[in-house]
Design a protein around this motif. Sequence first.
Motif, PDB file in Angstrom:
ATOM      1  N   UNK A 290       0.851  -1.192   0.000  1.00 16.57           N
ATOM      2  CA  UNK A 290       0.000   0.000   0.000  1.00 16.57           C
ATOM      3  C   UNK A 290       0.890   1.246   0.000  1.00 16.57           C
ATOM      4  N   UNK A 291       1.302   1.691  -1.192  1.00 18.56           N
ATOM      5  CA  UNK A 291       2.296   2.771  -1.251  1.00 18.56           C
ATOM      6  C   UNK A 291       1.698   4.131  -0.905  1.00 18.56           C
ATOM      7  N   UNK A 292       0.364   4.298  -1.028  1.00 18.69           N
ATOM      8  CA  UNK A 292      -0.239   5.607  -0.758  1.00 18.69           C
ATOM      9  C   UNK A 292      -1.013   5.638   0.558  1.00 18.69           C
ATOM     10  N   UNK A 293      -0.904   4.567   1.346  1.00 16.79           N
ATOM     11  CA  UNK A 293      -1.498   4.505   2.688  1.00 16.79           C
ATOM     12  C   UNK A 293      -2.994   4.820   2.712  1.00 16.79           C
ATOM     13  N   UNK A 294      -3.711   4.326   1.678  1.00 17.78           N
ATOM     14  CA  UNK A 294      -5.152   4.550   1.659  1.00 17.78           C
ATOM     15  C   UNK A 294      -5.925   3.343   2.158  1.00 17.78           C
ATOM     16  N   UNK A 295      -5.196   2.321   2.649  1.00 25.55           N
ATOM     17  CA  UNK A 295      -5.849   1.136   3.163  1.00 25.55           C
ATOM     18  C   UNK A 295      -6.164   0.093   2.121  1.00 25.55           C
ATOM     19  N   UNK A 302       6.907  -5.467 -12.925  1.00 22.91           N
ATOM     20  CA  UNK A 302       8.030  -5.077 -13.791  1.00 22.91           C
ATOM     21  C   UNK A 302       8.279  -3.571 -13.747  1.00 22.91           C
ATOM     22  N   UNK A 303       8.192  -2.999 -12.551  1.00 23.76           N
ATOM     23  CA  UNK A 303       8.473  -1.583 -12.385  1.00 23.76           C
ATOM     24  C   UNK A 303       7.294  -0.678 -12.647  1.00 23.76           C
ATOM     25  N   UNK A 304       6.190  -1.207 -13.154  1.00 19.77           N
ATOM     26  CA  UNK A 304       4.984  -0.410 -13.391  1.00 19.77           C
ATOM     27  C   UNK A 304       4.111  -0.429 -12.139  1.00 19.77           C
ATOM     28  N   UNK A 305       3.643   0.744 -11.727  1.00 23.00           N
ATOM     29  CA  UNK A 305       2.883   0.881 -10.489  1.00 23.00           C
ATOM     30  C   UNK A 305       1.399   0.972 -10.809  1.00 23.00           C
ATOM     31  N   UNK A 306       0.612   0.151 -10.089  1.00 18.65           N
ATOM     32  CA  UNK A 306      -0.834   0.132 -10.280  1.00 18.65           C
ATOM     33  C   UNK A 306      -1.512   0.414  -8.941  1.00 18.65           C
ATOM     34  N   UNK A 307      -2.247   1.524  -8.881  1.00 14.38           N
ATOM     35  CA  UNK A 307      -2.930   1.927  -7.652  1.00 14.38           C
ATOM     36  C   UNK A 307      -4.289   1.241  -7.566  1.00 14.38           C
ATOM     37  N   UNK A 309      -7.973   0.953  -6.842  1.00 14.34           N
ATOM     38  CA  UNK A 309      -9.086   1.904  -6.854  1.00 14.34           C
ATOM     39  C   UNK A 309     -10.328   1.217  -6.290  1.00 14.34           C
ATOM     40  N   UNK A 310     -10.628   1.488  -5.031  1.00 12.86           N
ATOM     41  CA  UNK A 310     -11.856   1.004  -4.431  1.00 12.86           C
ATOM     42  C   UNK A 310     -11.951  -0.491  -4.254  1.00 12.86           C
ATOM     43  N   UNK A 311     -10.817  -1.185  -4.355  1.00 10.02           N
ATOM     44  CA  UNK A 311     -10.831  -2.631  -4.190  1.00 10.02           C
ATOM     45  C   UNK A 311     -11.368  -3.387  -5.384  1.00 10.02           C
ATOM     46  N   UNK A 312     -11.687  -2.673  -6.455  1.00 10.12           N
ATOM     47  CA  UNK A 312     -12.280  -3.319  -7.625  1.00 10.12           C
ATOM     48  C   UNK A 312     -11.385  -3.282  -8.853  1.00 10.12           C
ATOM     49  N   UNK A 313     -10.577  -2.246  -8.985  1.00  7.37           N
ATOM     50  CA  UNK A 313      -9.746  -2.117 -10.181  1.00  7.37           C
ATOM     51  C   UNK A 313      -8.401  -1.512  -9.816  1.00  7.37           C
ATOM     52  N   UNK A 314      -7.502  -1.502 -10.807  1.00  6.83           N
ATOM     53  CA  UNK A 314      -6.175  -0.943 -10.616  1.00  6.83           C
ATOM     54  C   UNK A 314      -5.889   0.042 -11.755  1.00  6.83           C
ATOM     55  N   UNK A 315      -5.346   1.171 -11.388  1.00  6.78           N
ATOM     56  CA  UNK A 315      -5.020   2.214 -12.363  1.00  6.78           C
ATOM     57  C   UNK A 315      -3.514   2.424 -12.387  1.00  6.78           C
ATOM     58  N   UNK A 316      -2.922   2.384 -13.581  1.00  6.94           N
ATOM     59  CA  UNK A 316      -1.482   2.594 -13.670  1.00  6.94           C
ATOM     60  C   UNK A 316      -1.130   4.051 -13.402  1.00  6.94           C
ATOM     61  N   UNK A 360       3.732  11.838  -1.428  1.00  3.78           N
ATOM     62  CA  UNK A 360       2.675  12.536  -2.163  1.00  3.78           C
ATOM     63  C   UNK A 360       2.384  11.842  -3.494  1.00  3.78           C
ATOM     64  N   UNK A 361       2.654  10.537  -3.526  1.00  2.00           N
ATOM     65  CA  UNK A 361       2.401   9.791  -4.747  1.00  2.00           C
ATOM     66  C   UNK A 361       3.536   9.839  -5.740  1.00  2.00           C
ATOM     67  N   UNK A 362       4.651  10.434  -5.336  1.00  2.00           N
ATOM     68  CA  UNK A 362       5.799  10.509  -6.241  1.00  2.00           C
ATOM     69  C   UNK A 362       7.028   9.896  -5.563  1.00  2.00           C
TER      70      UNK A 362
END
Length: 738
Positions: A290-295, A302-307, A309-316, A360-362
């Motif tokens: 959990x890199x953004x501490x949102x729970x 492979x180095x690509x980060x996927x956040x 989103x609401x436990x249903x999907x992931x956004x690069x 801050x997400x960076x």
Amino acid sequence: MRISRTWMLVVALGGAGLVAAEGGGLPDEGVIGEQMRAGRALFEEGKFEAALGKFQELLKLNDSHKLANHYLARIQARLGHFRPAIDTLRKLQRLGVSLRHQDMQTTLEIVISGVQAVKELKERSDLLIHLRETIQGLPLELEQQIDAHLMAIYAKLGETHLHDIVKNRFFANKPVPGGVYFLAARTYLVYDVNLPVAASYFEQAVDGLKGRGIRPTGNPERDRFLAYQRDAEAAVAEDFLAYTYHAAKITDSAKNRFLATEHNPKTTFADVTAAAGLADVRSARVAVGDFDNDGLEDLCASGRIFRNVGGKSFKEVTKEAGVDPENVLAALWLDFDNDGHLDLLCASFPKMRLWRNQGKGTFTDVTADAGLDYAFPGPPEALAACDYDGDGHLDLFVGCFEHPSRPSVGQPAFLFHNSGKGRFDDVSKASGIAGRSNYCARGAAWGDFNNDGRPDLCVANYRLQPNQLWVNQGNGQFTDEAQALGVRGIPGTGQLAQAFGHSVACAWGDMDNDGDLDLGVTNVALTRFLEFADPTALYFNGGPKDGWRFRDGLPASSIRSQEMSAEMGFCDVDNDGDLDILLTAIYKERPTALYQNVGSGKFQPITWRAGLLGFNAWGQAWLDKDNDGDMDVVLGSVGGLILFENRARDTSWLRVQLAGKRSNRLGIGARITVVAGALTLIREVQCGARSASQDSPIAHFGLGSHKGAADITVRWPDGHEQTLAGSPVNKLVKVEEQ
């Protein structure tokens, strides 16, 4: 001990064509004129048209020059002139060159490889017929393989009559061996034709291989090995059968052997890859954190980060995060500076990169400042972090695989000690980790197997090299006790005395709930090399009464052989209180295998009925993506990630998340014990395991039907303990270090 044997390399037609005998280069006959020298030079430079002219001129002078005719056939094949190339092979036979001759095998390989690459199927079939009818004395195995291709081609072209003629010839010899059925089925699979028939042939291959009798040798050990090898060959056919069922969409239990024989699982999974936005994301390994501490736990592939989103999907969000994913082999989320934000270690070759989370997400690249600006001698494929000395800071192990230009040559391993001041110090030699022997490391996992409060390190090594178990001495020193404790591997005999396994990954988990960690080690174990290559192992810990020695319980576990095993993952998928097993396997036709733990060292296959079926998977990463109390899994694959969502039934569970103060922030290396009614369960918080895959750092406990409270005890990395009594279940419990 294994029984060694003398190996012979044989010519065999497969998906990529004939495989030549070792050292198939043409000999120097000693009488080489200007045309020969010029022609050979042009051939070696790949200038085949010009080389063709030179050898044609030479053969006008001496038409029976064998060496020149070999070159002529090879050049003709390279240029796509396959019919003349086949005729030149026949000419060589008339000149007295045997098919057993090494150069003849090599030349035949080049011709057949080229024929199989012809795109137009009618032309390909005509050439295969010409080859079969022109070359005299082809081995039966080669004739059968040509016929298998002809059957598949005719089926693809709708030439039923021609297909049936070849089929009758192919199956003429009775009884039909299992290997012949396997050949026909696999060839249909290559051409993607007659898949239901292919499934039937694979079924008959499995039956034929399993039913093949073993002639007693008078040596019980040898007889056991031959039976084991036979069963392993049948297991390969079962892998291909699974893929064919899947490709042909055969999901009726009356027609699908796996569905017919599997027990009903306590949970099921659904493939939600596309819905989660992860379609076409290719990565062999996956890291969870959990890199953004949102729970909600996020992914790195492979180095690509996927956040999340609401436990249903992931956004690069790779670009927004400022992380460069180029050439990343694997990654670890870790809070190396204990600031409460997960940083990202990206393993690439020859250099790794450490990205510090700005909060801050960076991220910013701090590799050099952190002391990790190394040019590693091989790809860093074995990654695992742990606070091995209990000083509150995460340390790092890096094991290197072979250098691309030096296959099978071992490389040094590295241990980096975290100073606590934002920098890692290389203590590889001082700790003893960098010993006298270098190996081709592919996997690593930290775990306290001997319950002394200090994390130990298992390293899985490839290329028939022994595995290592580095026992933490508590003074910054480690000693390799793999041999004494029974996890080094199985040595061969004679010239193969130092041959062990092609180990890929290792993982720790208490598989029998006896309060100590057991060990899984996966091996690539091709059936033709089983006499000197280790199979996958599941080592049960004997505990203090056995001096912490391990025994391999896999042969008695009902877990079947898989020759292309990649990772063995431990997770309580059904929340019943014991750890289950997921095996991944590489290559297109090799399936995952999910096993339900039924106690007493036994496991039941539930892959198909549970719906956790994937192919060509390397890594696996377990997480509760939607915080619903059951564990989901992401499979890493070069063919694309697969996300399976767990849909466990009404069971009790507990998730425990640590927040270190004196200890490292995530409590990596801590042991958590949960007592819930009759259940006493342990988990250790890990940061990287198996083959550089990373599960959630939140410990998950399935509690079965238990409805009351649970007691939680945390043994922090520095050894002090903390207890929370009477915790409610079915929730995430956050434990701050006291």
